[in-house]
Design a protein around this motif. Structure first.
Motif, PDB file in Angstrom:
ATOM      1  N   ALA A   1       7.199 -10.216 -53.476  1.00  0.00           N
ATOM      2  CA  ALA A   1       6.520  -9.441 -52.435  1.00  0.00           C
ATOM      3  C   ALA A   1       5.624 -10.316 -51.572  1.00  0.00           C
ATOM      4  CB  ALA A   1       5.698  -8.310 -53.070  1.00  0.00           C
ATOM      5  N   SER A   2       5.917 -11.637 -51.533  1.00  0.00           N
ATOM      6  CA  SER A   2       5.072 -12.543 -50.755  1.00  0.00           C
ATOM      7  C   SER A   2       5.199 -12.300 -49.254  1.00  0.00           C
ATOM      8  CB  SER A   2       5.443 -13.995 -51.084  1.00  0.00           C
ATOM      9  OG  SER A   2       6.822 -14.229 -50.799  1.00  0.00           O
ATOM     10  N   GLU A   3       6.343 -11.770 -48.801  1.00  0.00           N
ATOM     11  CA  GLU A   3       6.541 -11.529 -47.379  1.00  0.00           C
ATOM     12  C   GLU A   3       5.939 -10.209 -46.912  1.00  0.00           C
ATOM     13  OE1 GLU A   3       7.743 -13.690 -45.422  1.00  0.00           O
ATOM     14  OE2 GLU A   3       8.624 -15.135 -46.817  1.00  0.00           O
ATOM     15  N   LEU A   4       5.342  -9.463 -47.834  1.00  0.00           N
ATOM     16  CA  LEU A   4       4.834  -8.130 -47.491  1.00  0.00           C
ATOM     17  C   LEU A   4       3.330  -8.110 -47.281  1.00  0.00           C
ATOM     18  CD1 LEU A   4       6.883  -6.037 -50.079  1.00  0.00           C
ATOM     19  CD2 LEU A   4       7.317  -6.221 -47.643  1.00  0.00           C
ATOM     20  N   GLU A   5       2.694  -9.286 -47.257  1.00  0.00           N
ATOM     21  CA  GLU A   5       1.239  -9.304 -47.196  1.00  0.00           C
ATOM     22  C   GLU A   5       0.717  -8.692 -45.895  1.00  0.00           C
ATOM     23  OE1 GLU A   5      -0.817  -9.939 -49.541  1.00  0.00           O
ATOM     24  OE2 GLU A   5       0.857 -10.359 -50.885  1.00  0.00           O
ATOM     25  N   ARG A   6       1.366  -9.013 -44.772  1.00  0.00           N
ATOM     26  CA  ARG A   6       0.880  -8.477 -43.501  1.00  0.00           C
ATOM     27  C   ARG A   6       1.051  -6.966 -43.442  1.00  0.00           C
ATOM     28  NH1 ARG A   6       3.197  -9.923 -37.445  1.00  0.00           N
ATOM     29  NH2 ARG A   6       1.544  -8.854 -36.260  1.00  0.00           N
ATOM     30  N   THR A   7       2.226  -6.479 -43.882  1.00  0.00           N
ATOM     31  CA  THR A   7       2.437  -5.024 -43.921  1.00  0.00           C
ATOM     32  C   THR A   7       1.493  -4.367 -44.908  1.00  0.00           C
ATOM     33  OG1 THR A   7       4.768  -5.439 -43.428  1.00  0.00           O
ATOM     34  CG2 THR A   7       4.185  -3.249 -44.205  1.00  0.00           C
ATOM     35  N   ARG A   8       1.243  -5.026 -46.053  1.00  0.00           N
ATOM     36  CA  ARG A   8       0.325  -4.472 -47.042  1.00  0.00           C
ATOM     37  C   ARG A   8      -1.091  -4.358 -46.472  1.00  0.00           C
ATOM     38  NH1 ARG A   8       0.783  -4.431 -52.613  1.00  0.00           N
ATOM     39  NH2 ARG A   8       2.549  -5.864 -52.500  1.00  0.00           N
ATOM     40  N   GLN A   9      -1.474  -5.315 -45.619  1.00  0.00           N
ATOM     41  CA  GLN A   9      -2.805  -5.254 -45.008  1.00  0.00           C
ATOM     42  C   GLN A   9      -2.932  -4.017 -44.109  1.00  0.00           C
ATOM     43  OE1 GLN A   9      -3.754  -8.703 -42.706  1.00  0.00           O
ATOM     44  NE2 GLN A   9      -5.751  -7.944 -42.078  1.00  0.00           N
ATOM     45  N   TYR A  10      -1.895  -3.748 -43.301  1.00  0.00           N
ATOM     46  CA  TYR A  10      -1.942  -2.550 -42.454  1.00  0.00           C
ATOM     47  C   TYR A  10      -2.002  -1.286 -43.290  1.00  0.00           C
ATOM     48  CZ  TYR A  10      -1.065  -4.970 -38.013  1.00  0.00           C
ATOM     49  OH  TYR A  10      -1.177  -5.749 -36.906  1.00  0.00           O
ATOM     50  N   MET A  11      -1.249  -1.254 -44.403  1.00  0.00           N
ATOM     51  CA  MET A  11      -1.244  -0.052 -45.237  1.00  0.00           C
ATOM     52  C   MET A  11      -2.566   0.117 -45.968  1.00  0.00           C
ATOM     53  SD  MET A  11       2.667  -0.168 -46.688  1.00  0.00           S
ATOM     54  CE  MET A  11       2.570   1.478 -47.331  1.00  0.00           C
ATOM     55  N   ASN A  12      -3.179  -0.982 -46.388  1.00  0.00           N
ATOM     56  CA  ASN A  12      -4.500  -0.876 -47.015  1.00  0.00           C
ATOM     57  C   ASN A  12      -5.525  -0.346 -46.021  1.00  0.00           C
ATOM     58  OD1 ASN A  12      -3.696  -1.780 -49.538  1.00  0.00           O
ATOM     59  ND2 ASN A  12      -4.031  -3.928 -49.018  1.00  0.00           N
ATOM     60  N   GLU A  13      -5.429  -0.773 -44.759  1.00  0.00           N
ATOM     61  CA  GLU A  13      -6.350  -0.243 -43.751  1.00  0.00           C
ATOM     62  C   GLU A  13      -6.120   1.244 -43.513  1.00  0.00           C
ATOM     63  OE1 GLU A  13      -5.877  -2.585 -40.267  1.00  0.00           O
ATOM     64  OE2 GLU A  13      -6.884  -4.356 -41.091  1.00  0.00           O
ATOM     65  N   ALA A  14      -4.840   1.676 -43.682  1.00  0.00           N
ATOM     66  CA  ALA A  14      -4.567   3.103 -43.519  1.00  0.00           C
ATOM     67  C   ALA A  14      -5.230   3.930 -44.606  1.00  0.00           C
ATOM     68  CB  ALA A  14      -3.056   3.353 -43.524  1.00  0.00           C
ATOM     69  N   PHE A  15      -5.399   3.341 -45.812  1.00  0.00           N
ATOM     70  CA  PHE A  15      -6.039   4.061 -46.902  1.00  0.00           C
ATOM     71  C   PHE A  15      -7.545   3.856 -46.908  1.00  0.00           C
ATOM     72  CE2 PHE A  15      -1.747   3.825 -48.788  1.00  0.00           C
ATOM     73  CZ  PHE A  15      -1.621   5.147 -49.154  1.00  0.00           C
ATOM     74  N   GLN A  16      -8.015   2.694 -46.447  1.00  0.00           N
ATOM     75  CA  GLN A  16      -9.434   2.371 -46.577  1.00  0.00           C
ATOM     76  C   GLN A  16     -10.276   3.251 -45.665  1.00  0.00           C
ATOM     77  OE1 GLN A  16     -10.265  -1.702 -45.866  1.00  0.00           O
ATOM     78  NE2 GLN A  16     -12.426  -1.582 -46.401  1.00  0.00           N
ATOM     79  N   SER A  17     -11.379   3.710 -46.197  1.00  0.00           N
ATOM     80  CA  SER A  17     -12.249   4.612 -45.450  1.00  0.00           C
ATOM     81  C   SER A  17     -12.864   3.881 -44.263  1.00  0.00           C
ATOM     82  CB  SER A  17     -13.354   5.144 -46.364  1.00  0.00           C
ATOM     83  OG  SER A  17     -14.264   5.910 -45.642  1.00  0.00           O
ATOM     84  N   GLY A  18     -12.614   4.369 -43.056  1.00  0.00           N
ATOM     85  CA  GLY A  18     -13.211   3.821 -41.838  1.00  0.00           C
ATOM     86  C   GLY A  18     -12.479   2.635 -41.262  1.00  0.00           C
ATOM     87  N   ALA A  19     -11.473   2.088 -41.955  1.00  0.00           N
ATOM     88  CA  ALA A  19     -10.777   0.921 -41.426  1.00  0.00           C
ATOM     89  C   ALA A  19      -9.892   1.283 -40.246  1.00  0.00           C
ATOM     90  CB  ALA A  19      -9.948   0.258 -42.532  1.00  0.00           C
ATOM     91  N   MET A  20      -9.263   2.444 -40.285  1.00  0.00           N
ATOM     92  CA  MET A  20      -8.447   2.897 -39.169  1.00  0.00           C
ATOM     93  C   MET A  20      -9.373   3.584 -38.163  1.00  0.00           C
ATOM     94  SD  MET A  20      -4.945   4.332 -40.905  1.00  0.00           S
ATOM     95  CE  MET A  20      -4.422   4.929 -39.316  1.00  0.00           C
ATOM     96  N   THR A  21      -9.629   2.917 -37.063  1.00  0.00           N
ATOM     97  CA  THR A  21     -10.573   3.401 -36.063  1.00  0.00           C
ATOM     98  C   THR A  21      -9.882   3.451 -34.713  1.00  0.00           C
ATOM     99  OG1 THR A  21     -12.384   2.406 -37.284  1.00  0.00           O
ATOM    100  CG2 THR A  21     -12.814   3.040 -35.011  1.00  0.00           C
ATOM    101  N   CYS A  22     -10.035   4.554 -34.026  1.00  0.00           N
ATOM    102  CA  CYS A  22      -9.520   4.668 -32.667  1.00  0.00           C
ATOM    103  C   CYS A  22     -10.453   3.894 -31.741  1.00  0.00           C
ATOM    104  CB  CYS A  22      -9.447   6.141 -32.269  1.00  0.00           C
ATOM    105  SG  CYS A  22      -8.871   6.407 -30.580  1.00  0.00           S
ATOM    106  N   LEU A  23      -9.921   2.856 -31.064  1.00  0.00           N
ATOM    107  CA  LEU A  23     -10.752   2.007 -30.213  1.00  0.00           C
ATOM    108  C   LEU A  23     -11.202   2.718 -28.946  1.00  0.00           C
ATOM    109  CD1 LEU A  23      -8.871  -1.394 -30.483  1.00  0.00           C
ATOM    110  CD2 LEU A  23     -10.867  -0.623 -31.752  1.00  0.00           C
ATOM    111  N   ILE A  24     -10.622   3.856 -28.639  1.00  0.00           N
ATOM    112  CA  ILE A  24     -10.993   4.572 -27.417  1.00  0.00           C
ATOM    113  C   ILE A  24     -12.225   5.435 -27.646  1.00  0.00           C
ATOM    114  CG2 ILE A  24     -10.188   6.215 -25.686  1.00  0.00           C
ATOM    115  CD1 ILE A  24      -7.353   5.232 -26.240  1.00  0.00           C
ATOM    116  N   CYS A  25     -12.207   6.209 -28.752  1.00  0.00           N
ATOM    117  CA  CYS A  25     -13.347   7.094 -29.028  1.00  0.00           C
ATOM    118  C   CYS A  25     -14.269   6.551 -30.103  1.00  0.00           C
ATOM    119  CB  CYS A  25     -12.851   8.484 -29.422  1.00  0.00           C
ATOM    120  SG  CYS A  25     -11.904   8.502 -30.966  1.00  0.00           S
ATOM    121  N   ILE A  26     -13.914   5.403 -30.726  1.00  0.00           N
ATOM    122  CA  ILE A  26     -14.724   4.778 -31.790  1.00  0.00           C
ATOM    123  C   ILE A  26     -14.983   5.810 -32.889  1.00  0.00           C
ATOM    124  CG2 ILE A  26     -16.672   3.264 -32.292  1.00  0.00           C
ATOM    125  CD1 ILE A  26     -14.870   2.224 -30.169  1.00  0.00           C
TER     126      ILE A  26
END
Length: 877
Positions: free
Chosen positions: A113-138
């Motif tokens: 799963a070494s090639e999945l680190e970048r995708t895993r980072q996006y998915m962790n941000e999807a789960f992490q509280s506050g990591a997914m932020t809309c840059l338009i409305c903050i």
């Protein structure tokens, strides 16, 4: 506070209704609640009892507390930055969802799963509280909100926000103030983060999952937020012909995991199976391809693309061949600085071109040539210059309106000097002046620029005002920075800055959009807390970095107690102790305050180390807590052997004083009980009497009493000394119990036993004489009874007996035959009589004399004949 206000508003409404029983109307009317001028509630006189009022007050307090708790929870929910729980269960659940998403991919890569680190980072941000932020409305992007993902930077925005952003961007770009073709051209709109441009037709209008298959995906707690749960199947970039195998996911697709057979860049190595994403590989052998110089081969290791220029240096001539210089083999053609100088075909001029290849060409002054104004052409030798034609020049001047009025001349035309009436650029003023001079008035433009805030203020503006050159300066949505762009209309671009949110120790950092640092939770740090311990331990228990106070120390106390052992309980130097009773409520209307806790050091509990302690009676050794390790009673019976040597002490376990140090530990002491039992020692076999002595040691004395027993045949009663009977052997006992008379028992054969009184069964050898007869009872013989019982003697019939049996048998057969014939005659007579009755004859005419058939003498007396056979009278019956 919000809770108090909500409780005050709902207090009157939550009051229980008054009873409506007998007299209830009067009670309700007497307890009408009014509101005075001051806004306070006043209670009119009531006829209720004091107990009812107390119950209403208690119920009012319960409703008030419930409303306060609901209001407090509502405020906490509104102030919370995210609805996701960040606890251990959520992390375990997140790990299961990620494993499920990557299952198909990892099966293709044998678990890599070494090639999945970048995708895993996006998915962790999807789960992490506050990591997914809309840059338009903050603001945080939650599970149940419609979103849109950019295909360039994969940043996620609220669908409503990106629609408004695209609409504003298109309006600003296509505004009539900046372009006259409003509505005629398809202007693009950019992504707020990466500025990737989208067409007007690509403006999102519906909410899709990441892979774009499902519209309005349902919220599933066991899937990645905003995912449909199906296989992605988007084409890989760069395209290889395969599709993504992950479940619908945010971020870019990982490299293609398929296996393909491919060869190296130089095509020398054999094809090998490799990952499709890494199908281009190098065998690291020399390339060997011929370089552009045509002389050398590429010496670099096997590589992709074209070979590099030849790096070797050689002596090469220039294009004209006059000079030689050392140059790189990759650039064999070069020019020197010398003019060609060769004589042209006209023979009058030389070539003025710098180092060149091939022929120099014709003389440029040969052939037809035009005059300077271009109206007249001349054919002259190359040695003569072309004369002017004398006509007017008529070339258009730089003003683009007038023509040159001079005669045909060499060189450039003069500037336009004609006076014309010019209008200024803004069109408000006119003036007569030379044509070549521009005319700008001093009037300043008062139009509002495209920012819709500032005036143009440019002198003599043509109406097409330039963009506003002032800085916007408005505070961005992050509330930390101001907009650095030029003054503009609409919303400002999102703040491009990012802020580092750190843990308490500062070693774990996450980057969040500027403005989110006030509402996002700090990251979880995996570093150990480095604060010094606050208890008596030298080092604190290992735990992760955190904010606030350290958790209570759970290490063993290990303080030395009075008994010398170490305290094994958890550290209690900073225990929280509840304080109650500090404040008493003045009445039911006053809300009780929350209990106060103070931090104090508690004393060590009693030592619980098990110490082996022997009970008072020395029956057992039990482990007792050290603080209560004293001799004890085990509640068993004492069990020590009394002086009688037969019984033990029945007292509860007690202390026993040893009179002699060498005495046995199981012997009774003065504290033990005294034996008061009768002698219970076993008596000799057959003695039914008790011992005349009390419980005593040693053997019992001999029994001197008489026994009254019956003899073996149970007919006589005998009196025998108990001592003789118990001490006699079997033979002596047999004689003592016998009455010396004949046994009255009957043998199986029916005769009386001939033995004297004895025990057990009688013998079976009967000696009585009996008569034995043959089967026909003719012969008889006297033999001993025992032999007949044993079957040793039998008496068989002789020949005479057999002959008599045969004759008797023949006579029986003759009698049976005569009886059969007689029966037939009787039946025949009955048949004839029956037939006569059927013929209808009268009874009186049918009378017949009865004929009596007399029997013959043989038939009368055949049964009484006696035949003397061999001296024995045989009666024939």
């Amino acid at each position: 506070r919000p809770g108090d206000e909500l409780a005050v508003r709902s207090g009157a409404a939550a009051r229980p209704p008054a009873p409506r029983g007998r007299g209830g109307a009067r009670a309700a009317a007497a307890e009408t609640i009014g509101e005075g001028a001051s806004g306070e509630c006043r209670v009119l006189p009531s006829t209720r009892s004091a107990g009812l009022r107390a119950g209403e007050a208690a119920k009012f307090d319960e409703i008030k507390k419930a409303n306060q708790a609901a209001a407090k929870k509502l405020v906490e929910d509104q102030l919370s930055s995210s609805s996701e729980d960040d606890d251990e269960d959520a992390e375990v659940k997140q790990g299961k969802i990620l494993d499920k998403t990557f299952t198909i991919y990892t099966t293709q890569t044998d678990g890599d799963a070494s090639e999945l680190e970048r995708t895993r980072q996006y998915m962790n941000e999807a789960f992490q509280s506050g990591a997914m932020t809309c840059l338009i409305c903050i603001a945080s992007v939650k599970r149940n909100q419609a979103v849109w993902s950019c295909c360039g930077c994969f940043c996620i925005f609220h669908l409503v926000c990106i629609q408004k952003w695209a609409k504003d961007s298109l309006f600003l770009v296509s505004s009539p103030l900046t372009d006259d073709d409003f509505g005629k051209k398809d202007y693009p709109w950019p992504c707020p983060k990466c500025r990737f441009e989208y067409k007007r037709s690509e403006t999102p209008s519906r909410y899709y999952c990441y892979c774009g298959k499902v519209e309005n995906p349902t919220v599933d707690p066991w899937l990645v937020p905003h995912s449909c749960g199906q296989i992605c199947e988007r084409e890989f970039k760069p395209s290889c012909g395969h599709k993504c195998l992950l479940l619908c996911h945010p971020g870019p697709c990982p490299p293609c995991p398929k296996m393909v057979t491919t060869t190296c860049h130089c095509k020398k190595a054999k094809p090998v199976p490799r990952r499709c994403s890494a199908k281009e590989w190098s065998c690291h052998l020399p390339c060997g391809r011929t370089l552009l110089c045509g002389q050398h081969a590429c010496e670099n290791p096997c590589h992709a693309g074209d070979c590099q220029p030849c790096p070797r240096v050689s002596k090469q001539r220039c294009i004209c061949g006059r000079q030689t210089a050392e140059r790189r083999c990759a650039s064999p053609q070069w020019q020197c600085d010398q003019v060609c100088g060769k004589c042209l075909p006209c023979g009058n001029h030389t070539c003025e071109r710098v180092c060149h290849a091939g022929p120099c060409g014709d003389c440029p002054r040969s052939g037809k040539r035009s005059c300077p104004c271009g109206k007249t052409k001349f054919t002259l030798p190359c040695t003569e210059d072309v004369p002017t034609c004398g006509d007017s020049c008529d070339k258009v001047l730089e003003c683009g309106i007038h023509k040159c009025s001079q005669r045909c001349h060499r060189g450039p035309c003069e500037i336009c000097r004609q006076e014309v009436e010019k209008q200024c650029r803004c069109g408000k003023h006119t003036k007569r002046m030379p044509c070549h001079k521009p005319y700008l008035c001093e009037t300043k433009c008062t139009k509002i620029r495209d920012c819709q805030k500032h005036q143009c203020r440019r002198k003599c503006c043509s109406g097409n005002c330039p963009p506003c050159d002032q800085v916007c300066g408005r505070t961005l949505g992050c509330r930390n920075h101001k907009c650095p762009s030029g003054c503009h209309r609409g919303s400002c671009n999102p703040c491009p800055e990012t802020v580092d949110v750190k843990c308490n120790c500062g070693k774990t950092v996450i980057k969040v959009p500027c403005g989110r640092e006030r509402t996002i939770r700090p990251p979880k740090c995996k570093q150990l807390c480095s604060r010094p311990p606050t208890c008596h331990h030298s080092t604190q228990e290992k735990h992760y970095c955190h904010f606030g106070r350290c958790p209570p120390c759970r290490q063993p106390c290990q303080k030395t107690l009075k008994c010398g052992h170490l305290c094994p309980v958890s550290c209690h130097d900073e225990a929280l102790v509840k304080q109650t009773g500090l404040h008493q409520c003045a009445g039911p209307w006053e809300q009780p305050s929350e209990p106060a806790f103070i931090q104090t050091a508690l004393p060590c509990p009693p030592c619980e180390v098990p110490i082996p302690v022997e009970c008072l009676g020395q029956h057992e050794v039990s482990p007792l807590p050290c603080h209560s390790a004293n001799p004890y009673s085990c509640k068993r019976f004492c069990g020590r052997l009394l002086d009688c040597q037969n019984h033990t002490c029945m007292k509860e376990c007690h202390h026993v004083t040893k009179l002699n140090s060498s005495a046995d530990g199981k012997k009774a002491g003065p504290e033990c009980s005294q034996c008061e039992e009768e002698c219970t020692k076993p008596r000799p076999a057959g003695c039914p009497h008790r011992c005349v002595l009390p419980c005593h040691p040693g053997d019992c004395p001999s029994c001197l009493q008489m026994l009254k027993i019956k003899c073996h045949c149970k007919l006589s009663v005998l009196y025998i000394e108990c001592l003789k009977l118990t001490c006699a052997d079997l033979k002596e006992k047999e004689l003592l119990i016998s009455c010396r008379n004949q046994c009255p028992k009957e043998l199986p054969c029916g005769h009386r036993c001939k033995e004297i009184c004895h025990s057990g069964s009688c013998p079976l050898n009967c000696s009585q004489k009996v008569k034995l007869r043959c089967l026909c009872k003719r012969l008889k013989k006297e033999v001993q009874c025992s032999k007949i019982q044993e079957g040793q003697v039998s008496l068989e019939c002789d020949a005479l007996c057999k002959e008599m049996k045969r004759k008797a048998y023949e006579m029986k057969e003759a009698e049976a035959k005569a009886a059969l014939e007689e029966e037939k005659r009787r039946q025949q007579a009955e048949l004839e009589a029956f037939e006569n009755r059927l013929k209808g004859r009268r009874k009186n005419k049918r009378r017949k004399d009865e004929v009596e058939v007399e029997q013959s003498s043989w038939q009368k007396y055949k049964n009484l004949i006696m035949l003397p056979v061999f001296g024995v009278a045989v009666v024939m019956v």
